[in-house]
Design a protein around this motif. Sequence first.
Motif, PDB file in Angstrom:
ATOM      1  N   UNK A  17       0.963  -1.121   0.102  1.00 57.31           N
ATOM      2  CA  UNK A  17       0.132  -0.233   0.014  1.00 57.31           C
ATOM      3  C   UNK A  17       1.297   1.579  -0.269  1.00 57.31           C
ATOM      4  N   UNK A  18       2.051   0.884   0.893  1.00 58.01           N
ATOM      5  CA  UNK A  18       3.213   2.368   1.247  1.00 58.01           C
ATOM      6  C   UNK A  18       3.625   2.790  -0.113  1.00 58.01           C
ATOM      7  N   UNK A  19       4.188   2.021  -1.357  1.00 58.13           N
ATOM      8  CA  UNK A  19       4.737   1.950  -2.835  1.00 58.13           C
ATOM      9  C   UNK A  19       3.422   2.510  -3.732  1.00 58.13           C
ATOM     10  N   UNK A  20       2.481   1.881  -3.656  1.00 59.49           N
ATOM     11  CA  UNK A  20       1.712   2.773  -4.667  1.00 59.49           C
ATOM     12  C   UNK A  20       1.059   3.608  -4.471  1.00 59.49           C
ATOM     13  N   UNK A  21       1.159   3.945  -2.695  1.00 61.57           N
ATOM     14  CA  UNK A  21       0.806   5.508  -2.802  1.00 61.57           C
ATOM     15  C   UNK A  21       1.413   6.559  -2.734  1.00 61.57           C
ATOM     16  N   UNK A  22       3.588   6.225  -2.677  1.00 60.97           N
ATOM     17  CA  UNK A  22       4.546   6.711  -3.854  1.00 60.97           C
ATOM     18  C   UNK A  22       4.146   6.867  -4.967  1.00 60.97           C
ATOM     19  N   UNK A  23       3.933   5.886  -5.500  1.00 63.72           N
ATOM     20  CA  UNK A  23       3.269   5.447  -6.598  1.00 63.72           C
ATOM     21  C   UNK A  23       2.070   6.568  -7.388  1.00 63.72           C
ATOM     22  N   UNK A  24       1.629   6.919  -6.391  1.00 62.11           N
ATOM     23  CA  UNK A  24       0.439   7.754  -6.434  1.00 62.11           C
ATOM     24  C   UNK A  24       1.199   9.222  -6.620  1.00 62.11           C
ATOM     25  N   UNK A  25       1.699   9.747  -5.718  1.00 64.85           N
ATOM     26  CA  UNK A  25       2.410  11.044  -5.368  1.00 64.85           C
ATOM     27  C   UNK A  25       3.566  11.260  -6.542  1.00 64.85           C
ATOM     28  N   UNK A  26       3.846  10.291  -6.995  1.00 63.61           N
ATOM     29  CA  UNK A  26       4.826  10.614  -7.944  1.00 63.61           C
ATOM     30  C   UNK A  26       4.168  11.068  -9.791  1.00 63.61           C
ATOM     31  N   UNK A  27       2.946  10.485  -9.559  1.00 64.34           N
ATOM     32  CA  UNK A  27       2.405  10.574 -10.942  1.00 64.34           C
ATOM     33  C   UNK A  27       1.800  11.507 -10.351  1.00 64.34           C
ATOM     34  N   UNK A  28       1.009  11.625  -9.746  1.00 64.70           N
ATOM     35  CA  UNK A  28       0.441  13.451  -9.404  1.00 64.70           C
ATOM     36  C   UNK A  28       1.297  14.279  -9.802  1.00 64.70           C
ATOM     37  N   UNK A  29       2.299  14.009  -9.245  1.00 66.30           N
ATOM     38  CA  UNK A  29       3.992  15.572  -9.064  1.00 66.30           C
ATOM     39  C   UNK A  29       4.408  15.577 -10.711  1.00 66.30           C
ATOM     40  N   UNK A  30       4.315  14.473 -11.447  1.00 64.65           N
ATOM     41  CA  UNK A  30       4.151  14.560 -13.023  1.00 64.65           C
ATOM     42  C   UNK A  30       3.059  15.703 -13.968  1.00 64.65           C
ATOM     43  N   UNK A  31       2.664  14.649 -13.243  1.00 64.53           N
ATOM     44  CA  UNK A  31       1.094  15.078 -14.248  1.00 64.53           C
ATOM     45  C   UNK A  31       1.209  16.886 -13.685  1.00 64.53           C
ATOM     46  N   UNK A  32       1.299  17.246 -12.618  1.00 63.01           N
ATOM     47  CA  UNK A  32       1.048  19.158 -12.126  1.00 63.01           C
ATOM     48  C   UNK A  32       2.102  19.335 -12.941  1.00 63.01           C
TER      49      UNK A  32
END
Length: 57
Positions: A17-32
């Motif tokens: 869950x922590x890994x997927x959360x980290x991936x989600x944060x990275x994806x959101x940062x890249x999208x921004x």
Amino acid sequence: MGQCYSATPTQGSHCHHEESSSLKKRCLAKAKEQRSRLYILRRCVIMLLCWHKYGKY
């Protein structure tokens, strides 16, 4: 990065869950970042297309 060496399944799923959360944060940062780049690009194109209206020549 994000390695999980636990013997219990609940801790392993928590690590996943922590890994997927980290991936989600990275994806959101890249999208921004991409959204910001597109905004700047759009402003530059508009400025280049309209510069003759406001130029003195």
